[in-house]
Design a protein around this motif. Structure first.
Motif, PDB file in Angstrom:
ATOM      1  N   TYR A  52      35.666  40.824  26.762  1.00  0.00           N
ATOM      2  CA  TYR A  52      34.230  40.764  25.825  1.00  0.00           C
ATOM      3  C   TYR A  52      33.556  39.726  26.181  1.00  0.00           C
ATOM      4  O   TYR A  52      32.422  39.669  26.151  1.00  0.00           O
ATOM      5  N   HIS A  56      29.839  39.934  27.689  1.00  0.00           N
ATOM      6  CA  HIS A  56      28.722  39.250  26.863  1.00  0.00           C
ATOM      7  C   HIS A  56      28.021  38.074  27.381  1.00  0.00           C
ATOM      8  O   HIS A  56      26.781  38.116  27.302  1.00  0.00           O
ATOM      9  N   GLN A  77      31.829  45.549  28.017  1.00  0.00           N
ATOM     10  CA  GLN A  77      31.824  44.484  26.725  1.00  0.00           C
ATOM     11  C   GLN A  77      32.658  45.185  25.552  1.00  0.00           C
ATOM     12  O   GLN A  77      33.613  44.636  24.886  1.00  0.00           O
ATOM     13  N   ASP A  78      32.175  46.120  25.125  1.00  0.00           N
ATOM     14  CA  ASP A  78      32.620  46.952  24.094  1.00  0.00           C
ATOM     15  C   ASP A  78      34.242  47.395  24.035  1.00  0.00           C
ATOM     16  O   ASP A  78      35.003  47.281  23.224  1.00  0.00           O
ATOM     17  N   LYS A  81      35.665  44.369  23.318  1.00  0.00           N
ATOM     18  CA  LYS A  81      35.379  43.932  21.665  1.00  0.00           C
ATOM     19  C   LYS A  81      36.329  44.817  20.688  1.00  0.00           C
ATOM     20  O   LYS A  81      36.982  44.512  19.646  1.00  0.00           O
TER      21      LYS A  81
END
Length: 113
Positions: A52, A56, A77-78, A81
């Protein structure tokens, strides 16, 4: 020859200041390939937090140089996350890494870095 990055946004941001554009291109070369290596290892090791954080961090640069992979890096990224353990993010990661590799090589050539 296909172009793997674009300078439209960068030129607009820099008000077409060539020295500034060169500085940003140099920064891209200095940071993005090493960040890509970290991202690859983070995904391979299922280090969700590092995935993440690294994706980011890379997003603004990927967007500024218009690599065409913003949606893909957001998915990576998600994945980190939200710790989407049930999803195999490898294909998206490979798209990101391939685009970064191609853009890096092209920027090195175009800017004689």
């Amino acid at each position: 020859m296909e172009q793997y990055y674009k300078l439209h946004r960068l030129k607009e941001l820099a008000d077409d200041d060539q020295e500034f554009i060169l500085a940003l291109a140099s920064t891209f070369i200095d940071e993005v390939p090493s960040d890509a290596k970290v991202l690859k290892l983070a995904v391979e090791n299922k280090n969700y937090l590092l995935t993440y954080q690294t994706a980011h961090k890379m997003k603004p640069t990927v967007d500024m140089f218009e690599l065409g992979i913003l949606d893909d890096i957001i998915e990576v990224q998600d994945w980190g996350k939200f710790e989407k353990k049930e999803i195999d993010i490898t294909d998206k990661l490979n798209i990101v890494l391939d685009a970064i590799d191609k853009a890096t090589n092209e920027i090195i050539q175009d800017f004689n870095l």
